[in-house]
Design a protein around this motif. Structure first.
Motif, PDB file in Angstrom:
ATOM      1  N   ILE A   2       4.783  16.311  -7.298  1.00 60.02           N
ATOM      2  CA  ILE A   2       3.674  15.393  -7.001  1.00 60.02           C
ATOM      3  C   ILE A   2       3.707  15.030  -5.517  1.00 60.02           C
ATOM      4  O   ILE A   2       4.729  14.566  -5.010  1.00 60.02           O
ATOM      5  N   TYR A   3       2.584  15.251  -4.853  1.00 64.80           N
ATOM      6  CA  TYR A   3       2.455  14.929  -3.425  1.00 64.80           C
ATOM      7  C   TYR A   3       1.351  13.873  -3.282  1.00 64.80           C
ATOM      8  O   TYR A   3       0.293  14.009  -3.880  1.00 64.80           O
ATOM      9  N   SER A   4       1.626  12.845  -2.504  1.00 65.29           N
ATOM     10  CA  SER A   4       0.664  11.742  -2.412  1.00 65.29           C
ATOM     11  C   SER A   4       0.324  11.419  -0.965  1.00 65.29           C
ATOM     12  O   SER A   4       1.172  11.501  -0.084  1.00 65.29           O
ATOM     13  N   GLU A   5      -0.922  11.046  -0.794  1.00 61.18           N
ATOM     14  CA  GLU A   5      -1.319  10.445   0.481  1.00 61.18           C
ATOM     15  C   GLU A   5      -2.102   9.178   0.151  1.00 61.18           C
ATOM     16  O   GLU A   5      -3.026   9.205  -0.657  1.00 61.18           O
ATOM     17  N   ILE A   6      -1.699   8.104   0.790  1.00 63.45           N
ATOM     18  CA  ILE A   6      -2.280   6.794   0.482  1.00 63.45           C
ATOM     19  C   ILE A   6      -2.949   6.240   1.725  1.00 63.45           C
ATOM     20  O   ILE A   6      -2.439   6.382   2.826  1.00 63.45           O
ATOM     21  N   LYS A  34       0.816  -1.227   0.000  1.00 63.70           N
ATOM     22  CA  LYS A  34       0.000   0.000   0.000  1.00 63.70           C
ATOM     23  C   LYS A  34       0.838   1.260   0.000  1.00 63.70           C
ATOM     24  O   LYS A  34       0.300   2.351  -0.091  1.00 63.70           O
ATOM     25  N   PHE A  65      -3.662   3.633   4.355  1.00 62.97           N
ATOM     26  CA  PHE A  65      -3.019   2.395   4.818  1.00 62.97           C
ATOM     27  C   PHE A  65      -3.458   2.104   6.224  1.00 62.97           C
ATOM     28  O   PHE A  65      -4.183   2.853   6.820  1.00 62.97           O
ATOM     29  N   VAL A  78      -0.561   5.306  -7.378  1.00 68.00           N
ATOM     30  CA  VAL A  78       0.607   4.869  -8.147  1.00 68.00           C
ATOM     31  C   VAL A  78       0.347   5.029  -9.649  1.00 68.00           C
ATOM     32  O   VAL A  78       1.206   5.510 -10.397  1.00 68.00           O
ATOM     33  N   SER A  92       4.266  11.920   4.590  1.00 67.25           N
ATOM     34  CA  SER A  92       3.209  12.898   4.886  1.00 67.25           C
ATOM     35  C   SER A  92       2.492  12.583   6.187  1.00 67.25           C
ATOM     36  O   SER A  92       1.790  13.437   6.739  1.00 67.25           O
ATOM     37  N   TYR A  94      -1.611  17.087  -6.153  1.00 67.10           N
ATOM     38  CA  TYR A  94      -1.824  16.398  -4.875  1.00 67.10           C
ATOM     39  C   TYR A  94      -2.765  15.216  -5.120  1.00 67.10           C
ATOM     40  O   TYR A  94      -3.853  15.389  -5.673  1.00 67.10           O
ATOM     41  N   GLY A 136       0.392  15.069  10.618  1.00 67.65           N
ATOM     42  CA  GLY A 136       0.532  14.834   9.193  1.00 67.65           C
ATOM     43  C   GLY A 136       0.845  16.113   8.434  1.00 67.65           C
ATOM     44  O   GLY A 136       0.608  17.221   8.928  1.00 67.65           O
ATOM     45  N   TRP A 137       1.405  15.934   7.255  1.00 70.57           N
ATOM     46  CA  TRP A 137       1.895  17.068   6.473  1.00 70.57           C
ATOM     47  C   TRP A 137       1.338  17.088   5.057  1.00 70.57           C
ATOM     48  O   TRP A 137       1.942  17.647   4.174  1.00 70.57           O
ATOM     49  N   PHE A 138       0.197  16.453   4.842  1.00 68.64           N
ATOM     50  CA  PHE A 138      -0.399  16.492   3.504  1.00 68.64           C
ATOM     51  C   PHE A 138      -1.219  17.779   3.407  1.00 68.64           C
ATOM     52  O   PHE A 138      -2.435  17.771   3.396  1.00 68.64           O
ATOM     53  N   THR A 139      -0.517  18.867   3.371  1.00 68.54           N
ATOM     54  CA  THR A 139      -1.175  20.163   3.364  1.00 68.54           C
ATOM     55  C   THR A 139      -0.845  20.889   2.064  1.00 68.54           C
ATOM     56  O   THR A 139       0.202  20.647   1.459  1.00 68.54           O
ATOM     57  N   ARG A 156      -6.574   5.189  -2.811  1.00 67.47           N
ATOM     58  CA  ARG A 156      -5.955   3.883  -2.603  1.00 67.47           C
ATOM     59  C   ARG A 156      -4.624   3.820  -3.333  1.00 67.47           C
ATOM     60  O   ARG A 156      -4.390   4.553  -4.295  1.00 67.47           O
ATOM     61  N   ALA A 157      -3.787   2.893  -2.895  1.00 70.16           N
ATOM     62  CA  ALA A 157      -2.441   2.782  -3.452  1.00 70.16           C
ATOM     63  C   ALA A 157      -2.465   2.612  -4.970  1.00 70.16           C
ATOM     64  O   ALA A 157      -1.694   3.253  -5.692  1.00 70.16           O
TER      65      ALA A 157
END
Lengths: 346, 249
Positions: B243-247, A113, B249, B227, A228, B218, B125-128, B222-223
Motif C-alpha cells: 500500500i502506497y499513500s499520498e496525503i 494529516k 498536507f 487512513v 513520498s 496506491y 516526490g516519489w509517489f510514482t 485527504r488523511a
C-alpha cells in the motif's frame, strides 16, 4: 459572539492591541505578565491596569483560558488531560512525572494529516490546527503547572504542519515577557517536513526530534506517507547542512517493530545514515493500535539493538513507556470519538 | 528583492525541444534543497466544478508522473505543493486544485488569468507507479497524480476507484472511462446513475471479497480517506507493504 482570547498573544500582538484600544503602550508588558507569569483567570484580576484600561480590554477580549474537561491517571502516575478547543473539538495532553523531571506532552492539532500507519492520532484524520493560546493552555490549565520542567511537542498532530502557531507558542514560552523557559527544556517533534524544519531551526533554539522509524526509504514509505514527498535522505541532508550550535540537540525517534525494523541490517544502515552527526536515538516500544499489523520488538531485542548502535558510536537510549493503560503513551493519543465525524468526500 | 534572474538558464531536452529553465539564484525556499523555483506563465485557468480549477502553465521541466511541484506568487518559503495532473508528453503542466478556505495560495491561483506570472519549483516526490497491474484509489483532487500517470500512458492493467461527493466531481472521467472501461469505478453516495456505484468508495471496497493481495494499491486524498481505506485494505488481507499513500498536507 465570543470575545477574542488574550492568552497566546505575543508581546508584539499585545502592543498592537494596546494601540488599537488606545490604552498605554506599557500595558502590553503588564498584560503579558498577568497572562504568563501570574495565574489570573480574568481581566478584572489585572489590578495594576487602570479600571478604564480593564474596561476597554474586557469589551473585546477575554483571557481565553480553557479548563480541562477530563483527566485520567495511569498506574504509573501519568495523567492524561482532555481539553476542549474553541472550535468545539478536543485534544489531549499527557503529564509524565519522573524522579528528576516532569514532562508535559503537548498537542498542536486536532487529529493529524500525516497518516502514519502506527499512530492512533492519525486514525482520526485531521480536524484543525490549534492556536498558540490553545497549545499553551494545555500547560497553563493543568494543576501541575508549577511542577512542569520539560515540554515535548509530541502529542496530537504534526507541530511543523502548524508552524505559525507553533513558533508563536515557542516565543511565548521562551521569552522573558512570557514563561521564560529555557529552550533546552523544550523539544519539538516532526516526521520530517523540510519546510518547517528549516524555519524552526532558523528561528528557535529548542531541541528537535525527528521520527525516523526506518532508515530504508521504501520501508519508511509504507509506515509514513510523508516519505513520498520529503524523503528521509533529504531530511538528513538538510540537518547535516545546518549548524546546530553546541547546545541544541537533534534526536531521532525510532519505534521498534518486531521483525521489521529491528534487524542488524537496520543497525548498519542507521550507522551509515547518521554517522558523523551529533545526535541521539531514542528507541520506543510500539504500543498496539487496533487494525495495525505491527507488533513491538521485545525488551531483549530492543536492548540488543541499543547496544549495537552504541557500540557503533550512535548514542542510543530506550525510552521508558508511560501511561499505556490510559492510552497516553507514544502514538496513542486520540479524540476520535469526541471529535465526531468530519466532512467526507469518500 | 531580487529572487531570481532570467539569464541563468538550465536546459533540458523534451522531445527534441530545448526547454529553458529560469532558475532562481537566491533560493530562499523551504523546499527540498534540490528544488529550484522557475518563473512561468499561466496558459489557461478553467473552473471545472464548484471551487475546483484546472490551471495550465508553461512547461519548463521534465517530471515523473505522480510528482509534486511547489507553487507560489514569488519564490518564497511557504510554497504550496500540488501534484502535477498532466502527462509527461503534454505541452503544458496542469494542476488540479480546489480553493481551500483560509488558504492563501489557492484563492490567488483561482484568480490567475492567461499571461499571469507564477513561480513553480522543479518537481520532486516519489509517489510514482510504474508497476502493473495496480490499483489506484482517489477522491476529489487526489485524482491528480493518477491523472498524470494515466495521461503518461501508465493506465494499462490499472483499476481506478474514484470517489466523489457529486457526479460532477469525477474530474477527467470521460478520459478514464474511455480507456479503462470496466476498470474505472466511480463511487458517489446518493447517485443512482448507471455506471456509478451508489455509495461511498469505502463501502465499495468493503463489498469486495477477493482483493488481490499480491498487487500494489496506491491511495491519494485527504488523511481521513487514506487512513480509512488503508485500514480496509489491511483488514481484507492486503499486506501494508503493498500500500502506497499520498496525503494532502
Amino acid at each position: 459572539m465570543s470575545k477574542e482570547p488574550l492568552f497566546g498573544k505575543t508581546y508584539d500582538e499585545l502592543r498592537a492591541i494596546a494601540t488599537l484600544l488606545d490604552i498605554p503602550s506599557f500595558s502590553a508588558r503588564q498584560i503579558a505578565e498577568w497572562l504568563y507569569k501570574k495565574n489570573i483567570s480574568s481581566i478584572e484580576e489585572m489590578t495594576n491596569l487602570s479600571k478604564e484600561t480593564r474596561r476597554r480590554l474586557a469589551e473585546k477580549y477575554e483571557t481565553g483560558l480553557i479548563p480541562y474537561k477530563k483527566v485520567m491517571e495511569s498506574a504509573d502516575g501519568t495523567r492524561k488531560y482532555l481539553f476542549p478547543t474553541r472550535q468545539g473539538k478536543f485534544v489531549e495532553a499527557a503529564y509524565i512525572p519522573e524522579s528528576r523531571r516532569n514532562t508535559l506532552c503537548l498537542s498542536t492539532q486536532v487529529g493529524c494529516k500525516m497518516g502514519c500507519l502506527f499512530c492512533m492520532t492519525g486514525k482520526q484524520g485531521f480536524q484543525g490546527n490549534l492556536t498558540a493560546g490553545e497549545i499553551l493552555n494545555q500547560l497553563r490549565s493543568i494543576p501541575e503547572l508549577e511542577n512542569v520542567t520539560n515540554l515535548v511537542y509530541m502529542g496530537m498532530g504534526e507541530p511543523l504542519d502548524n508552524l505559525q502557531e507553533l513558533m508563536k507558542s515557542l516565543e511565548i514560552l521562551t521569552s522573558e515577557y512570557g514563561f521564560a523557559m529555557s529552550p533546552r527544556r523544550i523539544t519539538v517533534s516532526t516526521i520530517g517536513l523540510i519546510p518547517g524544519i528549516r524555519e524552526f531551526l532558523k528561528k528557535s533554539n529548542c531541541h528537535l526530534a525527528v521520527s525516523l522509524h526506518s532508515p530504508f526509504e521504501e520501508e519508511r514509505r509504507h509506515l509514513m506517507p510523508v516519505e513520498s514527498v520529503y524523503s528521509l535522505a533529504q531530511v538528513i541532508e538538510e540537518l547535516k547542512s545546518i549548524d546546530m550550535g553546541k547546545q541544541r540537540r537533534i534526536s531521532f525517534e525510532y519505534i521498534m517493530f518486531r521483525d521489521m525494523n529491528d534487524t542488524p541490517r537496520h543497525v548498519r544502515e542507521l550507522v551509515r545514515l547518521l554517522g558523523g552527526m551529533r545526535c541521539r536515538i531514542n528507541l520506543i516500544r510500539f504500543h498496539p493500535v487496533p487494525g495495525v499489523p505491527l507488533k513491538s520488538s521485545d525488551s531483549v531485542k530492543m536492548e540488543q539493538f541499543r547496544e549495537a548502535l552504541n557500540k557503533k558510536g550512535l548514542f542510543t537510549t530506550i525510552r521508558q513507556s508511560r501511561g499505556e493503560d490510559i492510552y497516553a503513551a507514544c502514538g496513542m493519543l486520540s479524540t476520535k470519538t469526541p471529535a465526531g465525524e468530519t466532512d467526507r468526500d469518500f | 528583492m531580487n529572487y531570481y534572474h532570467e539569464n541563468c538558464v538550465n536546459s533540458c531536452n523534451k522531445g527534441g525541444k530545448n526547454i529553458k529553465k529560469l532558475i532562481v539564484s537566491d533560493n530562499p525556499s523551504l523546499l527540498p534543497s534540490s528544488a529550484e523555483f522557475i518563473k512561468t506563465k499561466v496558459i489557461d485557468n478553467e473552473q471545472i466544478a464548484e471551487g475546483v480549477f484546472l490551471i495550465s502553465l508553461e512547461r519548463h521541466f521534465d517530471f515523473d508522473p505522480g510528482q509534486v511541484t511547489g507553487i507560489h506568487f514569488k519564490p518564497a518559503p511557504d510554497a504550496r505543493l500540488y501534484s502535477i495532473a498532466s502527462g509527461i508528453n503534454d505541452e503544458h503542466i496542469k494542476i488540479l486544485f480546489d480553493i481551500q478556505p483560509g488558504g492563501f495560495i489557492s484563492p490567488f491561483l483561482a484568480e490567475r488569468k492567461k499571461g499571469d506570472n507564477l513561480f513553480v519549483t522543479t518537481p520532486f516526490g516519489w509517489f510514482t507507479c510504474y508497476e502493473k497491474p495496480a490499483w489506484w484509489i482517489a477522491t476529489g483532487t487526489g485524482i491528480a497524480p493518477f491523472a498524470s500517470m494515466f495521461f503518461s500512458g501508465l493506465g494499462k492493467d490499472k483499476i481506478l476507484i474514484h470517489g466523489g461527493r457529486t457526479a460532477g466531481s469525477f474530474f477527467f472521467q470521460e478520459e478514464f472511462a474511455a480507456v479503462l472501461q470496466e476498470n474505472y469505478i466511480r463511487c458517489c453516495p446518493g447517485e443512482n446513475r448507471e455506471g456509478i456505484y451508489s455509495g461511498r468508495l469505502t463501502a465499495w471496497l468493503e463489498e469486495q471479497e477477493n482483493l488481490p493481495a499480491d498487487q500494489a494499491f496506491y491511495l491519494c486524498g485527504r488523511a481521513e480517506m487514506v487512513v480509512e481505506v488503508r485500514d480496509i485494505l489491511i483488514r481484507k488481507g492486503i499486506p501494508f507493504k503493498n500500500i502506497y499513500s499520498e496525503i494532502y498536507f
